[in-house]
Scaffold this motif. Structure first.
Motif, PDB file in Angstrom:
ATOM      1  N   SER A  10     -39.237   4.369   8.170  1.00  0.00           N
ATOM      2  CA  SER A  10     -37.878   4.881   8.027  1.00  0.00           C
ATOM      3  C   SER A  10     -36.870   4.140   8.897  1.00  0.00           C
ATOM      4  N   CYS A  40     -30.015   2.670   5.129  1.00  0.00           N
ATOM      5  CA  CYS A  40     -29.341   3.974   5.137  1.00  0.00           C
ATOM      6  C   CYS A  40     -28.049   3.823   4.350  1.00  0.00           C
ATOM      7  N   ASN A  43     -27.869  16.022  -0.456  1.00  0.00           N
ATOM      8  CA  ASN A  43     -28.797  15.304   0.421  1.00  0.00           C
ATOM      9  C   ASN A  43     -30.233  15.521  -0.023  1.00  0.00           C
ATOM     10  N   ARG A  44     -30.592  16.751  -0.378  1.00  0.00           N
ATOM     11  CA  ARG A  44     -31.949  17.020  -0.867  1.00  0.00           C
ATOM     12  C   ARG A  44     -32.218  16.245  -2.157  1.00  0.00           C
ATOM     13  N   GLN A  98     -32.540  12.249  -1.644  1.00  0.00           N
ATOM     14  CA  GLN A  98     -33.697  11.737  -0.916  1.00  0.00           C
ATOM     15  C   GLN A  98     -34.822  11.287  -1.843  1.00  0.00           C
ATOM     16  N   ASN A 144     -36.465   6.150  -2.717  1.00  0.00           N
ATOM     17  CA  ASN A 144     -36.830   6.575  -1.359  1.00  0.00           C
ATOM     18  C   ASN A 144     -37.797   5.628  -0.660  1.00  0.00           C
ATOM     19  N   THR A 192     -32.711   5.597   2.655  1.00  0.00           N
ATOM     20  CA  THR A 192     -32.477   6.933   3.188  1.00  0.00           C
ATOM     21  C   THR A 192     -31.005   7.227   2.944  1.00  0.00           C
ATOM     22  N   TRP A 193     -30.739   8.336   2.285  1.00  0.00           N
ATOM     23  CA  TRP A 193     -29.370   8.699   1.930  1.00  0.00           C
ATOM     24  C   TRP A 193     -28.801   9.689   2.933  1.00  0.00           C
ATOM     25  N   ASN A 194     -27.509   9.614   3.143  1.00  0.00           N
ATOM     26  CA  ASN A 194     -26.784  10.603   3.938  1.00  0.00           C
ATOM     27  C   ASN A 194     -25.478  10.894   3.193  1.00  0.00           C
TER      28      ASN A 194
END
Length: 108
Positions: free
Chosen positions: A3, A8, A34-35, A38, A42, A46-48
């Motif tokens: 990770s 990101c 966000n859920r 992901q 993946n 990594t998403w935000n």
């Protein structure tokens, strides 16, 4: 991919995209988004997903280990999933739009 070496993707969502009362919903929407995000690419990303309260900030930004990437650097990473910055942004915005419809319970 560990990770700490994943790309990101910071995705900012404007409250107005959730309708006239978007300010009331954008925080909760981002939790749901966000859920959802992901699960997309993946192995590399990594998403935000966050609200875009400051319109001077872009809708999408790329980072590795907290370091902001230029478009050229991001595109070098995105080659691994046969994408470029524009195509990933287009894909992400389609997901955002579809998820907003589901979140708001729109029926078509």
């Amino acid at each position: 991919m560990p990770s700490d070496t994943k790309l990101c993707v910071l995705l900012r969502v404007e409250p107005g995209s959730l309708g006239p009362k978007g300010l009331d919903h954008v925080e909760d929407y981002c939790v749901v988004a966000n859920r959802y995000f992901q699960k997309i690419h993946n192995h590399l990303i990594t998403w935000n997903v966050v609200p875009r309260y400051d319109k001077t900030l872009p809708e999408i930004d790329f980072f590795i280990n907290g370091k902001h990437l230029s478009s050229e650097q991001a595109n070098k990473m995105l080659v691994l999933i046969n994408k470029d910055e524009d195509s990933l942004e287009t894909e992400a915005m389609e997901h955002v739009s579809n998820l907003i419809d589901k979140y708001l319970g729109h029926q078509y």
